[in-house]
Design an enzyme around this catalytic site. Sequence first.
Site, PDB file in Angstrom:
ATOM      1  N   GLU A  88       0.841  -1.213   0.000  1.00 12.60           N
ATOM      2  CA  GLU A  88       0.000   0.000   0.000  1.00 12.60           C
ATOM      3  C   GLU A  88       0.872   1.258   0.000  1.00 12.60           C
ATOM      4  O   GLU A  88       0.522   2.254  -0.626  1.00 12.60           O
ATOM      5  CB  GLU A  88      -0.934  -0.020   1.209  1.00 12.60           C
ATOM      6  CG  GLU A  88      -2.022  -1.082   1.069  1.00 12.60           C
ATOM      7  CD  GLU A  88      -2.882  -1.183   2.303  1.00 12.60           C
ATOM      8  OE1 GLU A  88      -2.325  -1.469   3.385  1.00 12.60           O
ATOM      9  OE2 GLU A  88      -4.098  -0.957   2.205  1.00 12.60           O
ATOM     10  N   GLU A 105      -3.486  -9.448   4.232  1.00  6.31           N
ATOM     11  CA  GLU A 105      -4.376  -9.060   5.339  1.00  6.31           C
ATOM     12  C   GLU A 105      -5.497 -10.067   5.554  1.00  6.31           C
ATOM     13  O   GLU A 105      -5.873 -10.362   6.684  1.00  6.31           O
ATOM     14  CB  GLU A 105      -4.969  -7.666   5.075  1.00  6.31           C
ATOM     15  CG  GLU A 105      -3.990  -6.508   5.261  1.00  6.31           C
ATOM     16  CD  GLU A 105      -3.188  -6.184   4.010  1.00  6.31           C
ATOM     17  OE1 GLU A 105      -3.110  -7.021   3.076  1.00  6.31           O
ATOM     18  OE2 GLU A 105      -2.611  -5.075   3.976  1.00  6.31           O
TER      19      GLU A 105
HETATM   20  N1  CO8 Z   1       5.168  -7.198  11.586  1.00 10.69           N
HETATM   21  C1  CO8 Z   1       5.982  -7.362  12.635  1.00 10.69           C
HETATM   22  N2  CO8 Z   1       7.096  -8.139  12.579  1.00 10.69           N
HETATM   23  C2  CO8 Z   1       7.368  -8.756  11.409  1.00 10.69           C
HETATM   24  C3  CO8 Z   1       6.547  -8.631  10.290  1.00 10.69           C
HETATM   25  C4  CO8 Z   1       5.397  -7.788  10.402  1.00 10.69           C
HETATM   26  N3  CO8 Z   1       4.592  -7.554   9.374  1.00 10.69           N
HETATM   27  N4  CO8 Z   1       7.073  -9.376   9.297  1.00 10.69           N
HETATM   28  C5  CO8 Z   1       8.183  -9.965   9.785  1.00 10.69           C
HETATM   29  N5  CO8 Z   1       8.363  -9.582  11.066  1.00 10.69           N
HETATM   30  C6  CO8 Z   1       9.444  -9.997  11.965  1.00 10.69           C
HETATM   31  C7  CO8 Z   1       9.272 -11.436  12.431  1.00 10.69           C
HETATM   32  O1  CO8 Z   1       8.363 -11.506  13.498  1.00 10.69           O
HETATM   33  C8  CO8 Z   1      10.687 -11.786  12.806  1.00 10.69           C
HETATM   34  O2  CO8 Z   1      10.978 -11.213  14.066  1.00 10.69           O
HETATM   35  P1  CO8 Z   1      11.646 -12.141  15.233  1.00 10.69           P
HETATM   36  O3  CO8 Z   1      12.989 -12.529  14.668  1.00 10.69           O
HETATM   37  O4  CO8 Z   1      11.734 -11.204  16.378  1.00 10.69           O
HETATM   38  O5  CO8 Z   1      10.734 -13.299  15.415  1.00 10.69           O
HETATM   39  C9  CO8 Z   1      11.524 -11.027  11.783  1.00 10.69           C
HETATM   40  O6  CO8 Z   1      10.682  -9.996  11.261  1.00 10.69           O
HETATM   41  C10 CO8 Z   1      11.952 -11.899  10.640  1.00 10.69           C
HETATM   42  O7  CO8 Z   1      10.785 -12.518  10.101  1.00 10.69           O
HETATM   43  P2  CO8 Z   1      10.681 -14.087   9.775  1.00 10.69           P
HETATM   44  O8  CO8 Z   1      11.513 -14.865  10.757  1.00 10.69           O
HETATM   45  O9  CO8 Z   1       9.252 -14.434   9.678  1.00 10.69           O
HETATM   46  O10 CO8 Z   1      11.403 -14.111   8.354  1.00 10.69           O
HETATM   47  P3  CO8 Z   1      11.142 -15.141   7.161  1.00 10.69           P
HETATM   48  O11 CO8 Z   1      12.201 -14.832   6.156  1.00 10.69           O
HETATM   49  O12 CO8 Z   1      11.028 -16.534   7.663  1.00 10.69           O
HETATM   50  O13 CO8 Z   1       9.706 -14.729   6.566  1.00 10.69           O
HETATM   51  C11 CO8 Z   1       8.025 -13.213   5.754  1.00 10.69           C
HETATM   52  C12 CO8 Z   1       9.543 -13.486   5.947  1.00 10.69           C
HETATM   53  C13 CO8 Z   1       7.483 -14.185   4.731  1.00 10.69           C
HETATM   54  C14 CO8 Z   1       7.919 -11.788   5.237  1.00 10.69           C
HETATM   55  C15 CO8 Z   1       7.296 -13.384   7.082  1.00 10.69           C
HETATM   56  O14 CO8 Z   1       7.979 -12.648   8.083  1.00 10.69           O
HETATM   57  C16 CO8 Z   1       5.868 -12.906   7.043  1.00 10.69           C
HETATM   58  O15 CO8 Z   1       5.002 -13.586   6.525  1.00 10.69           O
HETATM   59  N6  CO8 Z   1       5.609 -11.690   7.609  1.00 10.69           N
HETATM   60  C17 CO8 Z   1       4.285 -11.168   7.757  1.00 10.69           C
HETATM   61  C18 CO8 Z   1       3.695 -10.708   6.433  1.00 10.69           C
HETATM   62  C19 CO8 Z   1       2.348 -10.094   6.689  1.00 10.69           C
HETATM   63  O16 CO8 Z   1       1.374 -10.776   6.910  1.00 10.69           O
HETATM   64  N7  CO8 Z   1       2.345  -8.739   6.728  1.00 10.69           N
HETATM   65  C20 CO8 Z   1       1.261  -7.988   7.283  1.00 10.69           C
HETATM   66  C21 CO8 Z   1       0.171  -7.730   6.353  1.00 10.69           C
HETATM   67  S1  CO8 Z   1      -1.145  -6.859   7.192  1.00 10.69           S
HETATM   68  C22 CO8 Z   1      -0.695  -5.237   7.152  1.00 10.69           C
HETATM   69  O17 CO8 Z   1       0.251  -4.867   6.515  1.00 10.69           O
HETATM   70  C23 CO8 Z   1      -1.496  -4.200   7.884  1.00 10.69           C
HETATM   71  C24 CO8 Z   1      -2.061  -4.669   9.183  1.00 10.69           C
HETATM   72  C25 CO8 Z   1      -1.046  -5.005  10.270  1.00 10.69           C
HETATM   73  C26 CO8 Z   1      -1.701  -5.172  11.641  1.00 10.69           C
HETATM   74  C27 CO8 Z   1      -2.413  -6.477  11.849  1.00 10.69           C
HETATM   75  C28 CO8 Z   1      -2.768  -6.724  13.331  1.00 10.69           C
HETATM   76  C29 CO8 Z   1      -3.850  -7.769  13.542  1.00 10.69           C
END
Ligand code: CO8
Length: 256
Positions: A110, A130
């Site tokens: 976004e 989301e």
């Molecule tokens: N928010 C917070 N922390 C995150 C996020 C995120 N969106 N994405 C990754 N991190 C953190 C992980 O928690 C991790 O932290 P820690 O080492 O402390 O556990 C660190 O970043 C590294 O992440 P991964 O270990 O997961 O790394 P990978 O390489 O295995 O995976 C991914 C990478 C595929 C990107 C994976 O991290 C992932 O799927 N992330 C989330 C993607 C997602 O769903 N994004 C959010 C979409 S919703 C949105 O943008 C708006 C609403 C947000 C609020 C929702 C509240 C209900």
Amino acid sequence: MAEELIQERHDAVLLLRLNRPEALNALNIPLRRALAAAISAAADDPDVRAIVVSGGSKIFAAGGDIKEFADHDAPQIMALELQRIWAPIAACPRPIIAAVEGLALGGGAELAMHCDIILAAEDAQFAFPEVRLGILPGAGGTQRLPRAVGKFRAMRYLLTGDRIPASLAAEMGLVSELTPSGQAEAAALALAQKIARMPPLAVRQIKEVVLQGADCALPAALVLERNAHNILFSTEDRKEGVDAFIEKRKPLYRGL
Ligand code: CO8
């Protein structure tokens, strides 16, 4: 602690680089506020003629910060008035180019769609995950994606959260141009420098007319265009551009 938003000036271009590597550039509130403040300040600075928003060489942004909002209920989310943090980006009169490497997920995608041009590395991916969290894209995703790619393709990805490879995103009209992997930021800076050399008033009018006209019926949009076109005829830069063409020299635009 390292700055979560790095700001660099490259002549008339402002580069804003998200810098939360430990959270894959997840957009927490402080980072969003910093981004909004930097873009507001740039809009007040006539020496900034274009802006690049980048996530660096590995990832654009993994979305909103899920951990920050994990315990929030509806009144708490409403009280944050997150739209106020996005508004300065949407309203910025300078062209903004997104440089996408790696993933642009959720709020990250976004953010890219708030920009005017999206350059993406050929191995980048976009997604709107989301729905998998039981919510929906709340920073314009449900509106800007269908406007960019059409209802049927937007629904396909909004309802599943599936990834959109950059090549498909480019074909769909979500990406302006693909770059080799690792070169999105450099390509965005080069393009921003090119735009920064254009006459600033014409650049501003083009951006305004494209964005405002998109939300109007065609006859009204064409009036916007005609008026902006006519106004630009009174500018010194219009005279300079035409004089330089006739005199076979490089123009020097001053934004007047
Ligand atoms: N928010 C917070 N922390 C995150 C996020 C995120 N969106 N994405 C990754 N991190 C953190 C992980 O928690 C991790 O932290 P820690 O080492 O402390 O556990 C660190 O970043 C590294 O992440 P991964 O270990 O997961 O790394 P990978 O390489 O295995 O995976 C991914 C990478 C595929 C990107 C994976 O991290 C992932 O799927 N992330 C989330 C993607 C997602 O769903 N994004 C959010 C979409 S919703 C949105 O943008 C708006 C609403 C947000 C609020 C929702 C509240 C209900």
